[in-house]
Each structure stands twice: as structure tokens, then as C-alpha cells.
Design a protein around this motif. Sequence first.
Motif, PDB file in Angstrom:
ATOM      1  N   GLN A 109      29.659  13.237   7.472  1.00  0.00           N
ATOM      2  CA  GLN A 109      29.620  12.090   6.576  1.00  0.00           C
ATOM      3  C   GLN A 109      30.828  11.164   6.744  1.00  0.00           C
ATOM      4  N   ASN A 110      31.769  11.581   7.588  1.00  0.00           N
ATOM      5  CA  ASN A 110      32.968  10.781   7.836  1.00  0.00           C
ATOM      6  C   ASN A 110      33.712  10.462   6.534  1.00  0.00           C
ATOM      7  N   CYS A 111      33.971  11.521   5.765  1.00  0.00           N
ATOM      8  CA  CYS A 111      34.702  11.367   4.508  1.00  0.00           C
ATOM      9  C   CYS A 111      35.584  12.598   4.312  1.00  0.00           C
ATOM     10  N   SER A 112      36.349  12.604   3.242  1.00  0.00           N
ATOM     11  CA  SER A 112      37.263  13.721   3.003  1.00  0.00           C
ATOM     12  C   SER A 112      36.514  14.948   2.482  1.00  0.00           C
ATOM     13  N   LEU A 113      37.158  16.094   2.623  1.00  0.00           N
ATOM     14  CA  LEU A 113      36.593  17.338   2.096  1.00  0.00           C
ATOM     15  C   LEU A 113      36.418  17.234   0.583  1.00  0.00           C
ATOM     16  N   GLY A 114      37.373  16.610  -0.085  1.00  0.00           N
ATOM     17  CA  GLY A 114      37.280  16.433  -1.536  1.00  0.00           C
ATOM     18  C   GLY A 114      36.049  15.652  -1.953  1.00  0.00           C
ATOM     19  N   THR A 115      35.728  14.612  -1.192  1.00  0.00           N
ATOM     20  CA  THR A 115      34.536  13.816  -1.497  1.00  0.00           C
ATOM     21  C   THR A 115      33.280  14.659  -1.329  1.00  0.00           C
ATOM     22  N   VAL A 116      33.228  15.459  -0.273  1.00  0.00           N
ATOM     23  CA  VAL A 116      32.071  16.327  -0.040  1.00  0.00           C
ATOM     24  C   VAL A 116      31.920  17.331  -1.179  1.00  0.00           C
ATOM     25  N   LEU A 117      33.026  17.948  -1.584  1.00  0.00           N
ATOM     26  CA  LEU A 117      32.973  18.922  -2.678  1.00  0.00           C
ATOM     27  C   LEU A 117      32.509  18.266  -3.974  1.00  0.00           C
ATOM     28  N   SER A 118      32.979  17.046  -4.217  1.00  0.00           N
ATOM     29  CA  SER A 118      32.565  16.316  -5.412  1.00  0.00           C
ATOM     30  C   SER A 118      31.070  16.012  -5.368  1.00  0.00           C
ATOM     31  N   ARG A 119      30.591  15.579  -4.217  1.00  0.00           N
ATOM     32  CA  ARG A 119      29.165  15.271  -4.091  1.00  0.00           C
ATOM     33  C   ARG A 119      28.306  16.514  -4.293  1.00  0.00           C
ATOM     34  N   MET A 120      28.766  17.636  -3.758  1.00  0.00           N
ATOM     35  CA  MET A 120      28.020  18.878  -3.927  1.00  0.00           C
ATOM     36  C   MET A 120      28.029  19.305  -5.390  1.00  0.00           C
ATOM     37  N   ARG A 121      29.170  19.169  -6.034  1.00  0.00           N
ATOM     38  CA  ARG A 121      29.271  19.548  -7.440  1.00  0.00           C
ATOM     39  C   ARG A 121      28.291  18.738  -8.292  1.00  0.00           C
ATOM     40  N   TYR A 122      28.269  17.422  -8.098  1.00  0.00           N
ATOM     41  CA  TYR A 122      27.362  16.570  -8.865  1.00  0.00           C
ATOM     42  C   TYR A 122      25.904  16.853  -8.508  1.00  0.00           C
TER      43      TYR A 122
END
Length: 197
Positions: free
Chosen positions: A165-178
Motif C-alpha cells: 500500500q506504500n504507507c507506514s506500518l502504523g497506517t496499516v495497523l490502523s486500517r486493520m483495526r477499523y
Amino acid sequence: MAIKDDCETVGDAALIHAYAKGDEKAFEVLYYRYRKPLYGYLNNIAGNNSAEADEVFAETWLRVIEKLPKYQDSGKFSAWLFRIARNIFIDRIRHQKPDRFVTIDGEDSMELAGETEFSPDRQLGTSDISKAINAALAQLQPEQREVFLLREEAQLSFKEIADVQNCSLGTVLSRMRYALKKLRSFLTKVDSGGLLK
């Protein structure tokens, strides 16, 4: 050395190396290893539009054939494959509908402990569960749906998804959480009898 017919245990790197040396069977093994998860992922992000999924699927494998001789084994082949597919899909969407993808701003590095699995308390039939999950996935933001599919169908790590997704790990974790939060909420309604009458 040629790849033998029984090559379930041969790693991706060895298959790529064999293909680079002219072993066509090695590419065939890679194709059959990843065709189902890749097609499932594409079909889901294309909103079950099989014609669109077919087009991107074929284009992805053509791009892989073109780029595989120069592939550097710096990571997991599956992450590279899914990144190619995603980029092709996004390019096609941008040419068709420029505003289809909505960007999610902000980074949230909250831990996902205990949030990577969900299971309804009551048993639903297999087809009912499939319908409910597809309906729930359709309710997610595109980036959230993609994270969920890359994790569950493609079995990529969160770091690999961040690369795709060409983004940070934090962004991925946030997206998964939501995504998980919304899926749980939706499936709870289904399980209580609100949507599958």
C-alpha cells in the motif's frame, strides 16, 4: 537443475532462479501457487466484478513475466506480486473514475492484540457466512478492505501490506483495526437476525 513435478516444498526464490535459467515449469508452479489468492483478492477489491478482476489478473501475470527476469529477491515474492496487481487495478480505476479511491489520513499505531480474529457466537450456514462477510466487506473503506483481504486471503504480514500500500506500518495497523471493528459490528447485526432473514 530443473524443478521436478513434485515441487510443493520448493521455495519461491528457487522457482524464480530456475525460471531465470529457462525452466518454464518453475513459472507454472509459481502461477498455480498464487493464482487463487490473487484472483480472490482482485475479485474482492473489484467489487465482485469478474470481468474487471479477469482483466487485472491477466495483466498482472503478463507484467510478472516481463519483470521476473530482473526481480531482486529482497522480500517476499507474494508481496511483490500483490503490489503489481494493486498498482494495475488502481491505474485502471484512475483512468475510469478518478475519485473512486478515498484517502484515509492520519496514522494510528495501536496494537491489534486480540483483534485479528472474530467469530460469531452462533453458527450460521456456510453460504450465509459468505454472504454476510461479502456484504460486510462492501461496507468498508477501500483501503481498509484491501488490508483485510491482503492479510486474510493473501496471508501477507502487516509489514508486507505496508509495502504493497506504500504507507507506514502504523497506517496499516490502523486500517486493520477499523476494518475489524466495522466487520464485527456488521456481523453482530447479521448474527442477531437483522440482515439474513
